[in-house]
Design a protein around this motif. Structure first.
Motif, PDB file in Angstrom:
ATOM      1  N   THR A   4      46.581 -72.538 -36.073  1.00 53.95           N
ATOM      2  CA  THR A   4      47.286 -71.373 -35.555  1.00 53.95           C
ATOM      3  C   THR A   4      48.350 -70.864 -36.515  1.00 53.95           C
ATOM      4  OG1 THR A   4      48.739 -72.813 -34.270  1.00 53.95           O
ATOM      5  CG2 THR A   4      46.836 -71.901 -33.138  1.00 53.95           C
ATOM      6  N   ARG A  37      46.587 -68.783 -38.811  1.00 59.08           N
ATOM      7  CA  ARG A  37      45.735 -67.790 -38.154  1.00 59.08           C
ATOM      8  C   ARG A  37      44.332 -67.827 -38.745  1.00 59.08           C
ATOM      9  NH1 ARG A  37      48.532 -64.302 -34.803  1.00 59.08           N
ATOM     10  NH2 ARG A  37      50.768 -64.461 -34.982  1.00 59.08           N
ATOM     11  N   SER A  60      39.454 -65.285 -40.195  1.00 60.41           N
ATOM     12  CA  SER A  60      40.790 -64.897 -39.739  1.00 60.41           C
ATOM     13  C   SER A  60      40.715 -64.691 -38.235  1.00 60.41           C
ATOM     14  CB  SER A  60      41.231 -63.594 -40.407  1.00 60.41           C
ATOM     15  OG  SER A  60      41.379 -63.787 -41.782  1.00 60.41           O
ATOM     16  N   GLY A  85      43.149 -64.138 -34.350  1.00 58.23           N
ATOM     17  CA  GLY A  85      44.404 -63.936 -33.653  1.00 58.23           C
ATOM     18  C   GLY A  85      44.679 -65.187 -32.841  1.00 58.23           C
ATOM     19  N   VAL A  86      45.912 -65.435 -32.528  1.00 63.17           N
ATOM     20  CA  VAL A  86      46.263 -66.616 -31.729  1.00 63.17           C
ATOM     21  C   VAL A  86      47.100 -66.189 -30.534  1.00 63.17           C
ATOM     22  CG1 VAL A  86      46.104 -68.212 -33.669  1.00 63.17           C
ATOM     23  CG2 VAL A  86      48.284 -67.122 -33.166  1.00 63.17           C
TER      24      VAL A  86
END
Length: 93
Positions: free
Chosen positions: A5, A8, A23, A25-26
């Motif tokens: 995380t 990312r 890649s 999103g978290v």
């Protein structure tokens, strides 16, 4: 699969030890998960049931989000979801 995380990044580790990096999103603070788990399910056009605290948070901001949303192009989970263990967390998009 490894998700870092702080970077990312999602690393899909193949049988020969090589990995493909994506890649990602978290989750926002308070909506993150950490630990080890197995993939428990995969879904195409997943349905979405937001957590109650998300519904309440958005209501406090004057926004209404549904308690349930069928899978489809308008669903925020996107076209695919990979569910993590017996948690409510998923990798989706």
């Amino acid at each position: 699969m490894i998700v870092k995380t702080d970077e990312r990044r999602l690393y899909y580790v193949m049988h020969d030890g090589r990995a493909i990096m994506y890649s990602v999103g978290v989750g926002r603070e308070g909506f993150t998960w950490e630990g080890r788990a197995v993939v428990s399910r995969k879904a195409e056009w997943p349905t979405w049931r937001p957590p109650q605290e998300m519904i309440e948070r958005e209501a406090g901001r004057g926004r209404t989000i549904p308690e349930f949303m069928a899978g489809g192009p308008d669903n925020p989970l996107g076209a695919r979801a990979i569910y993590i263990g017996d948690t409510e967390y998923s990798i989706h998009g």
